[in-house]
Scaffold this motif. Structure first.
Motif, PDB file in Angstrom:
ATOM      1  N   PHE A   1       0.833  -1.200   0.000  1.00 45.56           N
ATOM      2  CA  PHE A   1       0.000   0.000   0.000  1.00 45.56           C
ATOM      3  C   PHE A   1       0.870   1.253   0.000  1.00 45.56           C
ATOM      4  N   HIS A   2       2.028   1.167   0.633  1.00 42.65           N
ATOM      5  CA  HIS A   2       2.872   2.346   0.843  1.00 42.65           C
ATOM      6  C   HIS A   2       3.923   2.554  -0.235  1.00 42.65           C
ATOM      7  N   VAL A   3       4.230   1.552  -1.024  1.00 40.13           N
ATOM      8  CA  VAL A   3       5.245   1.667  -2.072  1.00 40.13           C
ATOM      9  C   VAL A   3       4.557   1.501  -3.416  1.00 40.13           C
ATOM     10  N   ARG A   4       4.593   2.553  -4.250  1.00 45.11           N
ATOM     11  CA  ARG A   4       3.894   2.561  -5.535  1.00 45.11           C
ATOM     12  C   ARG A   4       4.900   2.670  -6.674  1.00 45.11           C
ATOM     13  N   HIS A   5       4.425   2.508  -7.900  1.00 52.87           N
ATOM     14  CA  HIS A   5       5.314   2.418  -9.055  1.00 52.87           C
ATOM     15  C   HIS A   5       4.637   3.038 -10.267  1.00 52.87           C
ATOM     16  N   ILE A   6       5.250   4.079 -10.860  1.00 50.88           N
ATOM     17  CA  ILE A   6       4.743   4.704 -12.070  1.00 50.88           C
ATOM     18  C   ILE A   6       5.929   5.020 -12.984  1.00 50.88           C
ATOM     19  N   ALA A   7       5.636   5.533 -14.182  1.00 52.30           N
ATOM     20  CA  ALA A   7       6.693   5.898 -15.135  1.00 52.30           C
ATOM     21  C   ALA A   7       6.285   7.155 -15.880  1.00 52.30           C
ATOM     22  N   LEU A   8       7.286   7.981 -16.220  1.00 51.60           N
ATOM     23  CA  LEU A   8       7.036   9.172 -17.014  1.00 51.60           C
ATOM     24  C   LEU A   8       6.905   8.784 -18.489  1.00 51.60           C
ATOM     25  N   PRO A   9       6.039   9.438 -19.228  1.00 49.06           N
ATOM     26  CA  PRO A   9       6.013   9.225 -20.678  1.00 49.06           C
ATOM     27  C   PRO A   9       7.232   9.894 -21.315  1.00 49.06           C
ATOM     28  N   ARG A  10       7.555   9.510 -22.521  1.00 48.40           N
ATOM     29  CA  ARG A  10       8.677  10.145 -23.204  1.00 48.40           C
ATOM     30  C   ARG A  10       8.401  11.632 -23.422  1.00 48.40           C
ATOM     31  N   PRO A  11       9.426  12.486 -23.330  1.00 51.31           N
ATOM     32  CA  PRO A  11      10.861  12.151 -23.282  1.00 51.31           C
ATOM     33  C   PRO A  11      11.412  11.935 -21.876  1.00 51.31           C
ATOM     34  N   GLY A  12      10.616  12.137 -20.825  1.00 49.22           N
ATOM     35  CA  GLY A  12      11.100  11.931 -19.464  1.00 49.22           C
ATOM     36  C   GLY A  12      12.059  13.014 -19.015  1.00 49.22           C
ATOM     37  N   ASP A  13      11.642  14.290 -19.134  1.00 50.33           N
ATOM     38  CA  ASP A  13      12.544  15.397 -18.805  1.00 50.33           C
ATOM     39  C   ASP A  13      12.255  15.939 -17.414  1.00 50.33           C
ATOM     40  N   TRP A  14      13.029  16.962 -17.056  1.00 50.94           N
ATOM     41  CA  TRP A  14      12.944  17.531 -15.705  1.00 50.94           C
ATOM     42  C   TRP A  14      11.577  18.139 -15.434  1.00 50.94           C
ATOM     43  N   ARG A  15      11.018  18.855 -16.400  1.00 49.36           N
ATOM     44  CA  ARG A  15       9.720  19.485 -16.183  1.00 49.36           C
ATOM     45  C   ARG A  15       8.644  18.449 -15.924  1.00 49.36           C
ATOM     46  N   GLN A  16       8.679  17.325 -16.625  1.00 49.31           N
ATOM     47  CA  GLN A  16       7.703  16.259 -16.370  1.00 49.31           C
ATOM     48  C   GLN A  16       7.853  15.717 -14.950  1.00 49.31           C
ATOM     49  N   LEU A  17       9.095  15.563 -14.495  1.00 47.82           N
ATOM     50  CA  LEU A  17       9.314  15.082 -13.133  1.00 47.82           C
ATOM     51  C   LEU A  17       8.774  16.077 -12.118  1.00 47.82           C
ATOM     52  N   CYS A  18       8.994  17.375 -12.339  1.00 48.00           N
ATOM     53  CA  CYS A  18       8.499  18.397 -11.414  1.00 48.00           C
ATOM     54  C   CYS A  18       6.977  18.359 -11.330  1.00 48.00           C
ATOM     55  N   ILE A  19       6.318  18.231 -12.475  1.00 47.02           N
ATOM     56  CA  ILE A  19       4.849  18.198 -12.493  1.00 47.02           C
ATOM     57  C   ILE A  19       4.333  16.966 -11.749  1.00 47.02           C
ATOM     58  N   GLN A  20       4.974  15.817 -11.977  1.00 44.29           N
ATOM     59  CA  GLN A  20       4.524  14.597 -11.311  1.00 44.29           C
ATOM     60  C   GLN A  20       4.777  14.655  -9.807  1.00 44.29           C
ATOM     61  N   ALA A  21       5.934  15.197  -9.405  1.00 41.63           N
ATOM     62  CA  ALA A  21       6.227  15.326  -7.975  1.00 41.63           C
ATOM     63  C   ALA A  21       5.219  16.253  -7.305  1.00 41.63           C
ATOM     64  N   ALA A  22       4.855  17.358  -7.968  1.00 39.55           N
ATOM     65  CA  ALA A  22       3.865  18.278  -7.405  1.00 39.55           C
ATOM     66  C   ALA A  22       2.501  17.613  -7.299  1.00 39.55           C
ATOM     67  N   ARG A  23       2.141  16.819  -8.305  1.00 40.48           N
ATOM     68  CA  ARG A  23       0.842  16.134  -8.301  1.00 40.48           C
ATOM     69  C   ARG A  23       0.770  15.136  -7.142  1.00 40.48           C
ATOM     70  N   LEU A  24       1.837  14.386  -6.935  1.00 40.39           N
ATOM     71  CA  LEU A  24       1.861  13.431  -5.821  1.00 40.39           C
ATOM     72  C   LEU A  24       1.811  14.158  -4.483  1.00 40.39           C
ATOM     73  N   HIS A  25       2.528  15.277  -4.401  1.00 45.67           N
ATOM     74  CA  HIS A  25       2.601  16.005  -3.132  1.00 45.67           C
ATOM     75  C   HIS A  25       1.268  16.641  -2.758  1.00 45.67           C
ATOM     76  N   SER A  26       0.438  16.964  -3.739  1.00 49.71           N
ATOM     77  CA  SER A  26      -0.823  17.654  -3.453  1.00 49.71           C
ATOM     78  C   SER A  26      -1.883  16.729  -2.880  1.00 49.71           C
ATOM     79  N   ARG A  27      -1.689  15.410  -2.966  1.00 49.61           N
ATOM     80  CA  ARG A  27      -2.710  14.469  -2.507  1.00 49.61           C
ATOM     81  C   ARG A  27      -2.558  14.176  -1.013  1.00 49.61           C
ATOM     82  N   PRO A  28      -3.630  14.352  -0.240  1.00 47.56           N
ATOM     83  CA  PRO A  28      -3.546  14.027   1.193  1.00 47.56           C
ATOM     84  C   PRO A  28      -3.299  12.537   1.407  1.00 47.56           C
ATOM     85  N   MET A  29      -2.732  12.215   2.558  1.00 49.51           N
ATOM     86  CA  MET A  29      -2.453  10.831   2.905  1.00 49.51           C
ATOM     87  C   MET A  29      -3.638  10.239   3.661  1.00 49.51           C
TER      88      MET A  29
END
Length: 504
Positions: free
Chosen positions: A84-112
């Motif tokens: 439940f606590h360890v999840r697994h996803i992948a960035l679509p191509r090209p997998g750049d820094w901006r995509q990582l920032c957006i995904q990290a922000a999206r994960l951070h915005s969700r309450p636990m």
């Protein structure tokens, strides 16, 4: 069962759908150092499972007292499920820094989920197009509720799943962990009743400990050794209102040796002073570009760890705080560093006079039911929009490892932080050092900062401006030394002359 302190419980009470109160990190790893040159998700699960005993937070969950009549308790979760606590996803191509920032922000915005142990790890693959990193890297986005850890104890939790070599062998010994049964409501109510009986004694004890410190502070203010200027309200900015449900995240890295060199330009300045001045310069540039720069200095709340040597692995928050002016009203970068150093020194003197631990103890004085009710009303009424802020943002510095770290055999190549924002404070700047770099990360509300790339660029420009100012200030000194050497040579006369007289 272990009861949360009032400070830890306050992060539970502040939790709303729009203000999740977790802190975290974004670490990037190169799997080429792992056995076989790659890391599978099932290997990560096995690696973490073998190291859960390294931190108590991994398997402890909250139990709240009915009606919040008392602060919650930690128990060993009888329903713990690692997957439940360890999840697994992948960035679509090209997998750049901006995509990582957006995904990290999206994960951070969700309450636990507050009915589970309060942490989540998300493995993000597909980082194939980030400058300076080899293709095939993966990221680990960590979220841990602020009720469970502060920045320093978070380092201990991180140490549980990292090693200083690529060896993936599990630690020796058996795991002594045992689950606990859920406590009965009657037991929780009885505990809250007895705790309420001793609360008046706690109040008197805390006030008694603080009186000598208040006396010292008054004496120092009277002599002019300490100023109370840091206690004034901060100017209102776009970051000091009611926050929404969405977040932005980004980070910029700098060479640690350059930051250390910059602090030498101001006597007794610290690395933290340099970081605060860079943040101040970044905020000045960002707000000035929008025509919103206040005439007064913006201020930052800087947490201070009061964790003792024997409390490094303890759960919860052992912190106090100081408020520091960021010098956003000053154009010259070096002059801003001098201002920040003076502000930090004054704030430290105030905190030391009263005692950082004594200040943190005052959080124990508010009844739990009133604390929870007050936090909920503050959010629902939008009270953050109706008063001057106590500070404009948070800058928290977390020291990291000087040697390379490995996760499941993969070498860590970058480490960044994330933190909570809430009504009245919509910008936090976690500062992480790792190896020979130091990274200033930031988390903000997406409505308050719709262009995080602009703030990241402002931080880079602030760093470059300070470096240039330090170099200019050093140039006259070097020129003066060269001129003095030339004067000595002229006074000595031609080489080998009998009449040469050494210059004084």
């Amino acid at each position: 069962m272990q009861q949360l302190s009032a400070m830890d419980a306050s992060f539970v009470y502040l939790e709303t759908p729009h203000t999740p109160m977790h802190i975290g990190s974004v670490a990037i790893y190169d799997p080429s150092t792992a056995p076989g040159g790659f890391v599978r998700f099932k290997d990560i699960l096995a690696f973490i499972e073998a190291r859960l005993r390294g931190a108590r937070s991994f398997r402890q969950r909250l139990v709240r007292v009915p009606f919040d009549l008392d602060h919650p308790y930690w128990i060993e979760d009888p329903e713990f499920d690692l997957e439940f606590h360890v999840r697994h996803i992948a960035l679509p191509r090209p997998g750049d820094w901006r995509q990582l920032c957006i995904q990290a922000a999206r994960l951070h915005s969700r309450p636990m989920d507050l009915t589970k142990p309060l942490w989540e790890f998300t493995v993000i693959e597909g980082l194939d197009n980030i400058a300076g990193l080899p293709p095939g890297c993966f990221a680990l986005v960590c979220k841990v509720h602020h009720a469970a850890i502060d920045g320093m104890s978070g380092v201990e939790m991180s140490a549980a799943v990292h090693s200083i070599s690529a060896d993936v062998a599990p630690p020796p010994g058996d795991d002594p962990w045992e689950a606990e049964n859920m406590p009965h409501v009657a037991d929780l109510l009885a505990r809250s009743y007895f705790n309420s009986l001793v609360q008046p004694m706690r109040v008197m004890e805390t006030i008694g400990r603080s009186l000598p410190g208040m006396g010292r502070l008054a004496a120092q203010v009277g002599k002019g050794d300490v100023s109370l200027r840091s206690t004034r309200p901060a100017p209102r900015t776009r970051f000091n209102g009611k926050v929404g449900a969405h977040r932005v995240w980004d980070a910029v890295s700098f060479p640690l040796r350059e930051i250390r060199a910059m602090k030498e330009a101001v006597p007794d300045a610290t690395v933290n002073d340099v970081v605060l001045s860079i943040v101040g310069g970044g905020l000045r540039r960002y707000l000035q570009a929008k025509g919103e720069l206040p005439k007064e200095t913006l201020t930052a709340m800087a947490p201070i760890s009061i964790r003792q040597e024997g409390e490094k692995a303890a759960m919860g928050n052992l912190v106090s705080a100081m408020t520091v002016g960021l010098g956003t009203q000053i154009k010259d970068a070096l002059e801003r560093l001098r201002f920040v150093h003076d502000e930090a020194a004054n704030s430290k003197a105030m905190t030391n006079a009263v005692g950082a631990k004594t200040l943190s103890d005052y959080s124990q004085l508010m009844p739990s039911a009133l604390a929870g009710l007050g936090a909920r009303l503050y959010t629902r009424l939008g009270a953050a929009n109706a008063h001057a802020p106590a500070y404009n943002c948070v800058v928290t510095n977390v020291p990291g490892s000087r040697v390379p770290l490995y996760f499941c055999g993969a070498r860590m190549v970058g480490m960044y932080g994330s933190g909570p924002v809430f009504d009245g404070m919509g910008l936090i700047n976690p500062v992480y050092s790792y190896g020979d770099t130091i990274a200033i990360s930031f988390t903000s509300d997406r409505d308050m900062m719709p262009d995080p790339q602009a703030y990241a660029e402002a931080l880079r420009e602030s760093y470059e401006a300070l470096r240039a100012a330090v170099e200019r200030s050093a140039a006259p000194s070097a020129g003066a030394r060269r001129a003095e050497a030339g004067r000595r040579r002229r006074a000595a006369g031609p080489k080998g002359a009998d009449a040469a007289i050494p210059a004084a």
